[in-house]
Scaffold this active site. Structure first.
Site, PDB file in Angstrom:
ATOM      1  N   CYS A 159       0.790  -1.384  -0.370  1.00 14.57           N
ATOM      2  CA  CYS A 159       0.183  -0.339  -0.299  1.00 14.57           C
ATOM      3  C   CYS A 159       1.319   1.080   0.109  1.00 14.57           C
ATOM      4  O   CYS A 159       0.285   2.400  -0.181  1.00 14.57           O
ATOM      5  CB  CYS A 159      -1.084  -0.527   1.156  1.00 14.57           C
ATOM      6  SG  CYS A 159      -0.088   0.294   2.523  1.00 14.57           S
ATOM      7  N   ASP A 160       1.840   1.359   0.581  1.00 10.63           N
ATOM      8  CA  ASP A 160       2.291   2.210   0.598  1.00 10.63           C
ATOM      9  C   ASP A 160       3.170   3.071  -1.229  1.00 10.63           C
ATOM     10  O   ASP A 160       3.771   3.939  -1.339  1.00 10.63           O
ATOM     11  CB  ASP A 160       4.423   2.087   1.464  1.00 10.63           C
ATOM     12  CG  ASP A 160       4.284   1.806   2.283  1.00 10.63           C
ATOM     13  OD1 ASP A 160       3.388   0.822   2.678  1.00 10.63           O
ATOM     14  OD2 ASP A 160       5.383   1.391   2.837  1.00 10.63           O
ATOM     15  N   ALA A 161       3.981   2.116  -1.860  1.00  8.89           N
ATOM     16  CA  ALA A 161       3.721   2.301  -3.190  1.00  8.89           C
ATOM     17  C   ALA A 161       2.348   3.331  -3.283  1.00  8.89           C
ATOM     18  O   ALA A 161       2.983   3.761  -4.559  1.00  8.89           O
ATOM     19  CB  ALA A 161       3.365   1.138  -3.850  1.00  8.89           C
TER      20      ALA A 161
END
Length: 371
Positions: A159-161
């Protein structure tokens, strides 16, 4: 006696209200941002994972761009823009080495912003070349992160991406009106959304490894900063995409839904803790999650996307908590170190991406103070 009680009650009410509004005092907001920005510039992080072009610094530069815009407008001070330009020039405005990995294109976001200000094509050529290559040669791997198979990092499988890469394509589309950027953004973002978004909990898993895991209290594992990354990325996308763009509706609806859910998970101390659904297991404040979330919520209210009456108390409490984590010299504490899941945090911990989140949120708070 009743009159005395009434007077005391009114005085206490006034004191509480006055304290709440002092949180949004323009001078105070600007002063604490300057202390934090100047401390970070004077104390650069030179660790192994802190190359100029690393994702950690990309998040810092994004906050610094907003801060530079504010100081140039208010004080005719371009020193922060000059700091950013020196970093870009000594790296020839390149992006990271890994062709597909989202973390290695994140630094393209502030470089695109610098190009928009100065118009020097050298500032945008490397990130545009990288984005063009990725769009024309999309990664052909399943969206299943596996650190034993590094090629699974070629897509937005964590999800950081969603903070690191999508805003690059949104900004390039806004600049060029080249539909290839928008089509790629929409396709890959929605694939990650379908893979990692828990529609029942209305939160994002960090990656597939957490699908079946539970916290000590039996709740699912949803990382505070991970969902902060997503909300911050959505704020960046919405600022880039034209209002008339049809596909913007998806990002706006997701932003409102996720913001509403996350706002309800704020802890009484004003912070969002490392674990969103089990904060008691991680009781320490956590300023990187809090910074990105306050940034997104304040942006949403400023833009009329979120209800002011409902969200302002949350934003006030969150900003006050962030300010409380700043030392007198400007060091921001309680920043969870680099990681992928909830961890213990102490006041002496700091990181450049936490400072970036603080400056992003502070600039939106400053806009509120102007209103």
């Amino acid at each position: 006696m009743r009159k005395l009680f009434l007077l005391i009650s009114l005085f206490l009410l006034y004191a509480v209200e006055a304290d709440a509004w002092r949180v949004f005092d323009k001078v105070a907001v600007k002063s604490v941002m300057k202390r934090v920005a100047d401390w970070q510039i004077a104390n650069p992080n030179k660790g192994a994972e802190h190359d100029d072009l690393d994702w950690t610094h990309a998040a810092l530069y994004m906050g610094m761009v907003d801060w530079a815009e504010l100081t140039e407008k208010e004080d005719a001070d371009d020193s922060y823009f000059q700091w950013l330009l020196r970093i870009g020039k000594r790296n020839h405005f390149q992006v990271g080495k890994w062709m597909y990995h989202a973390d290695f294109i994140a630094v393209g976001q502030p470089f695109i912003d610098l190009y928009s200000k100065y118009g020097n094509k050298k500032m945008i050529a490397p990130v545009m070349a990288r984005a063009n290559w990725v769009v024309e040669n999309p990664a052909e791997v399943a969206l299943e992160l596996d650190y034993g198979k590094l090629e699974t990092l070629d897509r937005w499988s964590w999800c950081d991406a969603l903070f690191m890469a999508p805003p690059v394509y949104a900004k390039l589309y806004a600049l060029t009106k080249d539909k290839r950027y928008l089509d790629f953004l929409n396709k890959e973002y929605k694939a990650t959304y379908d893979h990692l978004y828990d529609k029942e909990e209305q939160l994002f898993y960090r990656d597939r490894r957490y699908f079946g895991k539970r916290e000590a209290n039996g709740k699912k594992v949803f990382w505070g900063r991970g969902n902060g990354w997503v909300l911050g990325g959505l704020a960046e996308i919405l600022q880039a995409l034209p209002r008339e763009e049809f596909s913007r509706a998806f990002y706006q609806e997701l932003f409102v839904e996720l913001a509403t859910r996350v706002a309800g998970l704020q802890s009484p101390d004003g912070y969002w803790h490392a674990s969103l659904l089990d904060p008691s297991s991680y009781p320490s404040p956590e300023t990187s999650a809090t910074g990105f979330i306050v940034y997104a919520l304040a942006y949403g209210v400023n833009e009329g996307l979120l209800d002011k009456k409902a969200f302002m108390p949350v934003i006030k409490k969150g900003w006050k908590a962030l300010v409380d984590a700043v030392e007198p010299d400007g060091k921001l504490g309680y920043v969870q170190p680099i990681g992928a899941d909830p961890r213990k945090v102490t006041r002496d911990m700091t990181e450049v991406y936490g400072v970036g989140a603080f400056l992003l949120s502070g600039c939106q708070i400053y806009k509120m103070s102007e209103k």
